[in-house]
Design a protein around this motif. Structure first.
Motif, PDB file in Angstrom:
ATOM      1  N   GLY A  79       0.795  -1.224   0.000  1.00 30.50           N
ATOM      2  CA  GLY A  79       0.000   0.000   0.000  1.00 30.50           C
ATOM      3  C   GLY A  79       0.828   1.274   0.000  1.00 30.50           C
ATOM      4  O   GLY A  79       1.960   1.302  -0.493  1.00 30.50           O
ATOM      5  N   TRP A  80       0.260   2.303   0.600  1.00 29.35           N
ATOM      6  CA  TRP A  80       0.825   3.647   0.495  1.00 29.35           C
ATOM      7  C   TRP A  80       1.333   4.192   1.827  1.00 29.35           C
ATOM      8  O   TRP A  80       1.459   5.399   2.004  1.00 29.35           O
ATOM      9  CB  TRP A  80      -0.248   4.597  -0.066  1.00 29.35           C
ATOM     10  N   PHE A  81       1.613   3.264   2.760  1.00 32.54           N
ATOM     11  CA  PHE A  81       1.962   3.697   4.112  1.00 32.54           C
ATOM     12  C   PHE A  81       3.123   4.684   4.130  1.00 32.54           C
ATOM     13  O   PHE A  81       3.067   5.745   4.742  1.00 32.54           O
ATOM     14  CB  PHE A  81       2.308   2.471   4.972  1.00 32.54           C
ATOM     15  N   MET A  82       4.174   4.342   3.416  1.00 31.83           N
ATOM     16  CA  MET A  82       5.376   5.173   3.478  1.00 31.83           C
ATOM     17  C   MET A  82       5.160   6.544   2.826  1.00 31.83           C
ATOM     18  O   MET A  82       5.623   7.567   3.340  1.00 31.83           O
ATOM     19  CB  MET A  82       6.532   4.433   2.823  1.00 31.83           C
ATOM     20  N   GLU A  83       4.431   6.542   1.723  1.00 30.52           N
ATOM     21  CA  GLU A  83       4.126   7.815   1.049  1.00 30.52           C
ATOM     22  C   GLU A  83       3.276   8.693   1.964  1.00 30.52           C
ATOM     23  O   GLU A  83       3.451   9.906   2.050  1.00 30.52           O
ATOM     24  CB  GLU A  83       3.374   7.563  -0.266  1.00 30.52           C
ATOM     25  N   LYS A 119       3.287   8.635   5.210  1.00 28.51           N
ATOM     26  CA  LYS A 119       4.127   9.200   6.276  1.00 28.51           C
ATOM     27  C   LYS A 119       4.967  10.364   5.753  1.00 28.51           C
ATOM     28  O   LYS A 119       5.190  11.346   6.449  1.00 28.51           O
ATOM     29  CB  LYS A 119       5.040   8.115   6.880  1.00 28.51           C
ATOM     30  N   LYS A 120       5.422  10.235   4.513  1.00 30.22           N
ATOM     31  CA  LYS A 120       6.219  11.321   3.925  1.00 30.22           C
ATOM     32  C   LYS A 120       5.351  12.574   3.788  1.00 30.22           C
ATOM     33  O   LYS A 120       5.795  13.681   4.087  1.00 30.22           O
ATOM     34  CB  LYS A 120       6.773  10.880   2.566  1.00 30.22           C
ATOM     35  N   ASP A 121       4.116  12.379   3.378  1.00 30.39           N
ATOM     36  CA  ASP A 121       3.181  13.515   3.289  1.00 30.39           C
ATOM     37  C   ASP A 121       2.996  14.173   4.650  1.00 30.39           C
ATOM     38  O   ASP A 121       2.903  15.399   4.760  1.00 30.39           O
ATOM     39  CB  ASP A 121       1.796  13.029   2.821  1.00 30.39           C
ATOM     40  N   GLN A 122       2.906  13.310   5.673  1.00 30.28           N
ATOM     41  CA  GLN A 122       2.722  13.828   7.029  1.00 30.28           C
ATOM     42  C   GLN A 122       3.912  14.705   7.426  1.00 30.28           C
ATOM     43  O   GLN A 122       3.742  15.771   8.010  1.00 30.28           O
ATOM     44  CB  GLN A 122       2.645  12.636   7.983  1.00 30.28           C
ATOM     45  N   MET A 123       5.107  14.239   7.081  1.00 29.06           N
ATOM     46  CA  MET A 123       6.307  15.024   7.408  1.00 29.06           C
ATOM     47  C   MET A 123       6.295  16.360   6.664  1.00 29.06           C
ATOM     48  O   MET A 123       6.658  17.392   7.208  1.00 29.06           O
ATOM     49  CB  MET A 123       7.574  14.229   7.092  1.00 29.06           C
ATOM     50  N   GLN A 124       5.837  16.313   5.426  1.00 31.90           N
ATOM     51  CA  GLN A 124       5.745  17.551   4.642  1.00 31.90           C
ATOM     52  C   GLN A 124       4.759  18.516   5.294  1.00 31.90           C
ATOM     53  O   GLN A 124       5.021  19.713   5.398  1.00 31.90           O
ATOM     54  CB  GLN A 124       5.313  17.224   3.198  1.00 31.90           C
ATOM     55  N   ALA A 125       3.649  17.962   5.774  1.00 34.37           N
ATOM     56  CA  ALA A 125       2.626  18.809   6.412  1.00 34.37           C
ATOM     57  C   ALA A 125       3.202  19.479   7.662  1.00 34.37           C
ATOM     58  O   ALA A 125       2.924  20.655   7.939  1.00 34.37           O
ATOM     59  CB  ALA A 125       1.405  17.972   6.768  1.00 34.37           C
ATOM     60  N   ILE A 126       4.004  18.726   8.413  1.00 36.51           N
ATOM     61  CA  ILE A 126       4.627  19.304   9.613  1.00 36.51           C
ATOM     62  C   ILE A 126       5.532  20.463   9.197  1.00 36.51           C
ATOM     63  O   ILE A 126       5.506  21.543   9.790  1.00 36.51           O
ATOM     64  CB  ILE A 126       5.423  18.224  10.385  1.00 36.51           C
TER      65      ILE A 126
END
Ligand SMILES: Cc1ncc(C[n+]2csc(CCOP(=O)(O)OP(=O)(O)O)c2C)c(N)n1
Ligand code: SF4
Ligand SMILES: [Mg+2]
Lengths: 284, 394
Positions: free
Chosen positions: B217-221, B223-230
């Motif tokens: 799935g897209w779990f890692m992507e 999480k990367k989006d989450q880091m970008q949002a931060i």
């Protein structure tokens, strides 16, 4: 050892008139009786939750363990299971045992861990200055429910009976002899002994007059009869303001305790291992 | 447009909450946060706010109620301290992973054991990497201002993350201070209405939240989006601060630089101790010592390059941690500053001070000793002891 010698130097910070005082005195007296003939109370451990009730650990000179809010029950279970030779007495509050950590209480009862569980049920969070708890009545005007609580209380006795507690009792903080009798019986009972004490909080929920008028000692009651116990436990639902409130031992029943040798309850690891080895040998 | 009030930090937070008037509040009382719960319960009881107020049976339930409510599309708030935050921990990454803009106030209090009800930062520092934004406040005014701005930052389309705002327990939460309180209407206009992207209550467009997505799935992507949002929250918080300045006259950065322009010696500090330290800076300046101070506001995201730029001309820098690091390389803020300097290729002598644990007093004399250590370090070029304790009993 006499009751007085079981005291400590810790200054007592309970409000004058608090129901915790009689629980403290009754417990000290019973522990003093238990230590007669024995060298000391070194094998007794007192576990406390966080709340006004928890300070009892500071005021009795035996081994004691302060847990965190809500976790008094499992900490006490762990102590008993870690050294089944210890006598474990756990003092908790209605917020501590019926709210924050309710799941533990159900499991300790279900497992029948041999410990004495004493809930100082003042039907309020005392230490955090007067919010409603799981046993506060409907409409209780506390600091988190100024317009009155919109939830009905739980009945801890009925809950413990259906969860498998093998000793269930109710005490009242204004009747030291009644408390001593219950404590003696609960400590002597092998298994999970549960006591809900109607403990008057003079500052945030003073039910003294009401309880004194409505409580009575259980009589003509067969404590080995589970259905009778449930019926008596439901006489008062912790909400109604006119039902009479029975005090005493509602239920007592002997059952295997959790911390004894597991082989006694049908689990035989050595035999299982041998069978497994035999099976595996076919494939070697 | 605003009223000056003499109120405690806790009441200031409750005032902010009243003006914001969230749809749902799930809480459980714990010292020193309790007053916020009680004050808000009063507003509800008096009908001043229309919030669904749930005094839950535990903090784990309180934050879970918030998660459910926020997923349903509600503007949701909670508040806690210490063990309460610890008990919420399991659910914190759920809130951030689901990108639910819950806003929490945490009144900083030490984590047990031994039990202690007083201030240090061990509660929120333990939650610093749960994907929540973290904003710290020096005093009641900042707590008030930060809490209101947190709603806008958390709900911003480029962010969509839960946010916790902090102030020091007792020192600020229970001390009466001068606070400028904005009119309810002004705050309401500023925060506006929450517009949730995929609310569960939108029955015409059913959605599933938190579902399993498997190895392929897209779990890692995600999480990367989450880091970008931060990371996005940095710019968003500055934009929100500009707007907030228009209604309040007070503008906030990612951190506050106090007399840093020409500073030789700097202290980096979080929350109320900044106030004590500023007094020391002023006294030292009168004596001709070029002292300066940086007070962290936004700690997650961490303004790494911005802090290093502000420190660049210093001869020695002290980092103050109000939390035991439990590693011999120092406390969390010290680690972050060290890494930031290394990444930016800046080699200033850095020294760490652990202070104020469990409410231990921090005096101006302690801070003076830190600046005098910095002078010695600058002179000798050596940091004799990288991690030190202030105010420890011998
Ligand atoms: C995780 C956590 N949440 C909240 C608290 C704050 N707290 C301390 S005691 C208490 C309530 C105690 O109520 P109860 O168990 O009924 O004890 P009482 O004071 O009435 O004896 C609360 C909420 C805490 N210590 N830890
Ligand atoms: S607040 Fe209530 S329970 Fe606590 S010490 Fe006072 S009277 Fe007792
Ligand atoms: Mg209580």
């Amino acid at each position: 050892m006499i009751g007085k010698e079981l005291g400590t130097n810790a200054p007592n910070t309970w409000c004058p008139g608090c129901g915790n005082f009689s629980i403290l005195n009754a417990m000290k007296a019973v522990l003093a009786e238990l230590s007669e003939g024995a060298p000391d109370l070194a094998r007794t451990v007192l576990v406390a939750g966080i709340g006004c009730h928890g300070k009892i650990a500071d005021y009795i000179n035996v081994n004691s363990f302060y847990s965190i809010h809500g976790r008094a029950t499992p900490a006490a279970e762990g102590i008993k299971i870690g050294d089944p030779g210890l006598r474990v007495i756990c003092h908790s509050g209605d917020g501590d045992a019926y709210g924050e950590g309710l799941e533990h209480l159900i499991f300790a009862a279900k497992r029948n861990v041999d410990m004495t569980m004493i809930v100082h049920d003042n039907r309020v969070y005392g230490l955090t200055t007067g919010q409603y708890t799981p046993t506060s009545p409907l409409g209780f005007k506390g600091r988190s429910t100024p317009a009155g609580s919109i939830e009905s209380p739980i009945n801890p006795l009925a809950l413990m009976l259906t969860s498998g507690a093998t000793f269930v009792a109710r005490g009242y903080s204004h009747g030291i002899e009644n408390l001593k009798d219950i404590f003696r019986a609960a400590i002597a009972h092998p298994g999970f002994s549960f006591i809900d004490i109607l403990q008057v909080c003079v500052t945030f929920f003073n039910q003294y007059e009401d309880y004194t008028a409505r409580t009575y000692a259980l009589e003509n009651h067969d404590a080995s009869d589970f259905d009778a116990a449930v019926k008596r436990a439901r006489e008062w639902d912790y909400n109604s303001t006119d039902a009479r409130i029975p005090l005493g031992v509602f239920y007592r029943h002997d059952a295997p305790v959790f911390e004894v040798n597991p082989a006694d309850v049908g689990h035989k690891p050595a035999e299982t291992r041998a069978e497994l080895d035999k099976l595996l040998a076919q494939y070697r | 447009m605003s009223t000056v009030k003499a109120i405690t930090g806790d009441v200031a937070v409750a005032e902010a909450m009243r003006s914001i008037e969230p749809d749902v509040v799930g809480v459980y009382p714990i010292t020193p946060q309790t007053i916020i719960v009680e004050a808000y319960a009063e507003y509800v009881a008096r009908g001043e706010v229309q919030t669904e107020f749930v005094p839950a049976e535990s903090e784990h339930s309180a934050i879970s109620i918030c998660v459910g409510a926020a997923a349903a599309g509600a503007r949701t708030m909670t508040c806690t301290s210490s063990q309460g935050l610890a008990l919420m921990w399991e659910v914190l990454p759920i809130a951030s992973g689901m990108r639910l803009p819950i806003v929490m106030f945490d009144v900083n209090r030490a984590i047990s054991a031994p039990i202690n009800i007083h201030c240090d930062h061990s509660d929120t520092m333990g939650a610093r990497d749960t994907g929540w934004l973290q904003i710290y406040s020096e005093n009641a005014q900042e707590a008030y201002d930060n809490f209101i701005q947190a709603v806008r930052i958390a709900e911003h389309p480029d962010v969509q993350l839960p946010t916790m705002v902090m102030m020091d327990g007792f020192v600020i939460s229970h001390a009466i201070q001068r606070v400028e309180v904005l009119d309810d209407a002004v705050v309401k206009k500023f925060v506006g209405e929450r517009k949730a992207d995929y609310p569960l209550l939108d029955i015409d467009n059913p959605v599933t939240w938190g579902s399993f997505d498997g190895l392929g799935g897209w779990f890692m992507e995600f999480k990367k989006d989450q880091m970008q949002a931060i990371e996005n929250a940095k710019q968003v918080s500055l934009d929100v601060a500009k707007e907030y300045a228009k209604i309040s006259g007070r503008e906030y950065g990612l951190f506050e630089s106090y007399k840093m322009d020409d500073a030789d010696y700097a202290i980096i500090v979080i929350n109320s101790t900044a106030g004590t330290a500023k007094t020391v800076v002023d006294t030292l300046r009168e004596k001709g010592v070029k002292a300066g101070l940086i007070k962290i506001r936004m700690y997650r995201p961490f303004p790494a390059s911005e802090i290093v730029a502000a420190l660049n001309n210093c001869k020695a820098v002290a980092v103050m941690d109000r939390v035991p690091g439990y590693v011999d390389i120092g406390g969390p803020l010290f680690e972050d500053v060290q890494v930031a300097c290394y990444q930016e290729g800046v080699n200033i002598p850095l020294v760490n001070y652990i202070y104020g644990l469990g409410g231990r007093d921090i005096l101006t004399s302690h801070i003076e000793s830190v600046y005098s250590d910095l002078e010695t370090i600058a002179k000798t070029g050596k940091v004799a002891s990288p991690v030190n304790y202030l105010g420890i009993k011998e």
